[in-house]
Design an enzyme around this catalytic site. Structure first.
Site, PDB file in Angstrom:
ATOM      1  N   CYS A  35     -69.836 -68.082  52.134  1.00  0.00           N
ATOM      2  CA  CYS A  35     -69.240 -66.951  52.850  1.00  0.00           C
ATOM      3  C   CYS A  35     -68.554 -65.993  51.889  1.00  0.00           C
ATOM      4  O   CYS A  35     -68.220 -64.877  52.261  1.00  0.00           O
ATOM      5  CB  CYS A  35     -68.255 -67.429  53.914  1.00  0.00           C
ATOM      6  N   ASP A  37     -65.579 -66.264  50.609  1.00  0.00           N
ATOM      7  CA  ASP A  37     -64.130 -66.199  50.752  1.00  0.00           C
ATOM      8  C   ASP A  37     -63.435 -66.946  49.613  1.00  0.00           C
ATOM      9  O   ASP A  37     -63.945 -67.946  49.112  1.00  0.00           O
ATOM     10  CB  ASP A  37     -63.707 -66.791  52.101  1.00  0.00           C
ATOM     11  N   CYS A 104     -63.455 -73.388  56.725  1.00  0.00           N
ATOM     12  CA  CYS A 104     -62.345 -72.537  56.286  1.00  0.00           C
ATOM     13  C   CYS A 104     -61.105 -73.392  55.990  1.00  0.00           C
ATOM     14  O   CYS A 104     -60.358 -73.117  55.051  1.00  0.00           O
ATOM     15  CB  CYS A 104     -62.024 -71.494  57.348  1.00  0.00           C
TER      16      CYS A 104
END
Ligand code: FES
Length: 145
Positions: A35, A37, A104
């Site tokens: 992703c 991140d 996450c």
């Protein structure tokens, strides 16, 4: 049911402990290659207690909420407790995350572990190497060390 719990929304909108600690005793940066991140955790440690924790997260709302909650969970606690913090505990404290957002919370666990490893390495403290995944076994970290 709403996709995100009230706690997730609260920590996303009003994240706790955002920022940088100058001269931190441990810093850990991890990223998720898929992703893109990135999460960076800073720790201030005195007498084996995490007296302060801050984070910078360039990522999705769940990553921000996870970093906020994770730093809250370890602040004021011994290093040994922080080392045991799992992404599952972070998810539980947030009253859940959707399945596709669990990764996450994994970033938060890994960033804290990495910051603790940095603290141990900087201070020449012996530690149980099995508590930290070997770099080659870990697929989520994209930092250059
Ligand atoms: Fe990448 Fe949340 S989507 S950490």
């Amino acid at each position: 049911m709403a996709l995100y719990s009230e706690k997730v929304m609260d920590h996303f909108r009003n994240p706790r402990n955002v920022g940088v600690i100058e001269n931190a005793d441990g810093v850990g940066e991890v990223g998720n290659a898929k992703c893109g991140d990135i999460m960076k955790i800073y720790l201030k440690i005195e007498n084996d207690i995490i007296v302060d924790a801050k984070f910078e997260t360039f990522g999705c709302g769940s990553a921000i909420a996870s970093s906020s909650m994770a730093t809250e969970l370890i602040k004021g606690h011994p290093v040994s407790d922080a080392l045991e913090l799992t992404n599952k505990a972070v998810v539980e404290a947030l009253d859940g995350l959707p399945a596709h957002k669990i990764h996450c919370s994994v970033l938060a666990e890994e960033a804290i572990k990495k910051a603790l490893k940095d603290y141990y390495d900087k201070n020449g403290i012996e530690y149980d190497k099995t508590k930290f995944p070997a770099c080659e076994d870990c697929h989520s970290c994209c930092s250059t060390h």
